[in-house]
Design a protein around this motif. Structure first.
Motif, PDB file in Angstrom:
ATOM      1  N   ALA A 129       0.836  -1.209   0.000  1.00  0.00           N
ATOM      2  CA  ALA A 129       0.000   0.000   0.000  1.00  0.00           C
ATOM      3  C   ALA A 129       0.867   1.254   0.000  1.00  0.00           C
ATOM      4  O   ALA A 129       0.581   2.227  -0.718  1.00  0.00           O
ATOM      5  N   ASP A 132       2.280   1.658  -3.488  1.00  0.00           N
ATOM      6  CA  ASP A 132       1.248   2.078  -4.438  1.00  0.00           C
ATOM      7  C   ASP A 132       0.898   3.557  -4.282  1.00  0.00           C
ATOM      8  O   ASP A 132       0.518   4.226  -5.250  1.00  0.00           O
ATOM      9  N   ARG A 181      -6.249   1.707   2.097  1.00  0.00           N
ATOM     10  CA  ARG A 181      -5.760   0.715   1.127  1.00  0.00           C
ATOM     11  C   ARG A 181      -5.674  -0.671   1.775  1.00  0.00           C
ATOM     12  O   ARG A 181      -5.998  -1.690   1.164  1.00  0.00           O
ATOM     13  N   GLN A 184      -9.090  -2.178   2.157  1.00  0.00           N
ATOM     14  CA  GLN A 184      -9.606  -2.604   0.863  1.00  0.00           C
ATOM     15  C   GLN A 184      -8.961  -3.914   0.425  1.00  0.00           C
ATOM     16  O   GLN A 184      -9.637  -4.814  -0.095  1.00  0.00           O
TER      17      GLN A 184
END
Length: 530
Positions: A129, A132, A181, A184
């Motif tokens: 995460a 990203d 993130r 998710q």
């Protein structure tokens, strides 16, 4: 008086025979709290309470197993109970949460085969995460993010609530971005982390009155050990389960509170009498473990604690040896003193196998090892815990990926273990669902891998857990690869064979139920028994 009551001291006996209503047992170190809890459970059963109507919660799997073993042993000593087949539910908070969510998680949108992310899995997701989002995991420590998220979840706070009350804090904003993130990714992979097991269980009981009522009726008698180390979520789970009956017995000692850094709130113990006004309070102050000299030193130190429930430990043991306080300038001098003391013990005839050196962090072993070598003292460093060994996690990842096809963390871990000629770019495309753009030969390798997971799933649903683990060991190729390797590989193979042996203990509950129990224990033992 019953035989099992005669062997208790007065305070222990009072705690054991207290049946209905809230009970606070303030138990000093070495005061026989486990004996008190186990005998209390026995007394409830002999008083007519069904064994499976009793719930006891501990903090580690090791403690839960020990307590269950001791309970079953003392039950077996009672002639009228020897043929009793039901047993109390004794587990950790996390195992209890997992159990409730496996049974009732459908109402929260959870599949029965949800995966449990251990700390390494969670760190992997958070690191991804960070990358990203354009952050450098070397500059922003993933463990720091995970620690913050874990602390907030332990306070029953989700990411939205955290964001609302954060204020202008730059690092807090990073936490929010990464946390979103992270959640998710967990949702997409049908995975819960350690803290979710309790947070979601509280959410379940709060939002589903029928489920809450069912649990309260199932376990009308509840015990919680190490109450001083409960966090907000654990406290609330216990309060909900206690319900209106309030047949809740908690055991704790503020002077032994050690988990505040993980969100534990010792005030839960302080306010127990406020939360449960009818509570009886019993103090276990006779110590069976230490000498009087040690207790006198301990009592003088803990009396300085500001927030505590008063107690003074005493013992019938002798005074024992005097205490020694040794100071050292640095870690090298400290290690030399330890090695020297160890060497003297061995010279006096003490077997090395009876000597243990404890240290708080792995990095401290280096100085100790060097000092032992210089002093010619034989030693052995205990290594990585069994379920944290790479090869064990690899094999279990096959099982997790087979039972939960959306568990991309496990899938990523073993898609190229043993090597299948799939590079990082290929793996990234597979995980992104872009298999069609791969070369045909590579697509065939991916299809073979998926077919293997399907085979494992079919085996898992139909066979015994030990048969499934043995099947994975053979069909995955791990057996052949490790058998042809060097001494390190052969040791890894022995560890996997040990896993097969361990899985035999789950064969009494064949199929997915036994394997789910194995995976749950593997995930939770790694963290809780650290």
């Amino acid at each position: 008086m019953n035989d099992y009551l005669i062997e208790l001291n007065d305070a222990q006996r009072q705690a054991v025979v207290h049946r209905d209503g809230p009970l606070l047992v303030v138990a000093g170190a070495g005061a026989g709290k486990t004996k008190t809890i186990t005998h209390r459970i026995l007394h409830l059963i002999k008083s007519g309470v069904a064994p499976d109507a009793i719930l006891a919660i501990t903090f580690t799997n090791k403690a839960a197993k020990e307590m269950l073993g001791r309970v079953m042993t003392i039950i077996a000593r009672e002639p009228e109970l020897r043929h009793e087949r039901s047993r109390p539910f004794i587990s950790t908070f996390h195992t209890l949460g997992a159990h409730l969510l496996r049974e009732h998680g459908r109402v929260l949108g959870l599949p029965r085969h949800f995966s449990i992310a251990d700390r390494d899995d969670s760190l992997t997701i958070i690191k991804t995460a960070l990358q990203d989002l354009g952050y450098d995991p070397k500059s922003i420590e993933p463990r720091r993010i995970l620690s913050a998220v874990s602390r907030e979840k332990g306070r029953l706070i989700n990411v939205n609530h955290y964001a609302e009350h954060l204020g202008q804090n730059s690092f807090g904003q990073v936490i929010i971005e990464v946390w979103r993130r992270y959640e998710q990714a967990l949702k997409e992979s049908e995975t819960l982390d350690f803290d979710d097991l309790i947070l979601k269980a509280v959410e379940l009981l709060r939002g589903q009155p029928d489920v809450l009522s069912s649990c309260q009726n199932r376990w009308p008698y509840l015990h919680i050990d190490e109450y001083q180390d409960t966090n907000t979520a654990q406290y609330e789970l216990g309060r909900l389960l206690a319900g209106e009956r309030q047949n809740l017995c908690v055991v704790g000692d503020l002077d032994q509170s050690i988990y505040s850094w993980r969100g534990a709130d010792f005030k839960n113990l302080l306010r127990f009498e406020r939360d449960f006004p009818r509570a009886a309070v019993i103090r276990l102050e006779e110590n069976y473990r230490s000498t009087q000299t040690i207790l006198e030193a301990a009592n003088r130190i803990i009396k300085k604690n500001v927030n505590r429930l008063e107690k003074t430990l005493h013992t019938k043991n002798g005074r024992g040896e005097k205490l020694a306080l040794i100071t050292a300038l640095d870690e090298k001098e400290e290690a030399a003193l330890v090695a020297g003391a160890t060497s003297q013990l061995i010279e006096r005839g003490v077997p090395p196998s009876e000597i243990a050196v404890l240290y708080r962090a792995n990095f401290q072993s280096r100085a100790l090892e060097e000092a032992m070598l210089r002093a010619s003292v034989p030693y052995r460093v205990l290594g990585v815990r069994f379920f944290e060994r790479q090869e064990v996690k690899d094999l279990l990842a096959y099982l997790k990926a087979a039972l939960n096809p959306n568990d991309f963390v496990s899938r990523q871990r073993i898609i190229n273990v043993p090597p299948r000629g799939l590079g990082k770019v290929t793996i990234a495309k597979v995980l992104a669902g872009d298999t069609a753009s791969l070369p045909l030969k590579t697509q065939a390798k991916v299809r073979d891998f998926d077919a293997l997971l399907t085979e494992i799933r079919e085996k898992a649903l139909a066979g015994k857990p030990s048969e499934t683990i043995r099947f994975i060991l053979d069909r995955s190729g791990l057996n052949n690869v490790l058998r042809q390797g060097g001494s390190d590989d052969l040791e890894r193979l022995e560890n996997l064979r040990e896993l097969v042996t361990l899985s035999l203990t789950y064969d009494e509950t064949p199929g997915e139920t036994g394997l789910t129990a194995l995976l749950t224990e593997a995930a939770l033992v790694s963290d809780q028994d650290a």
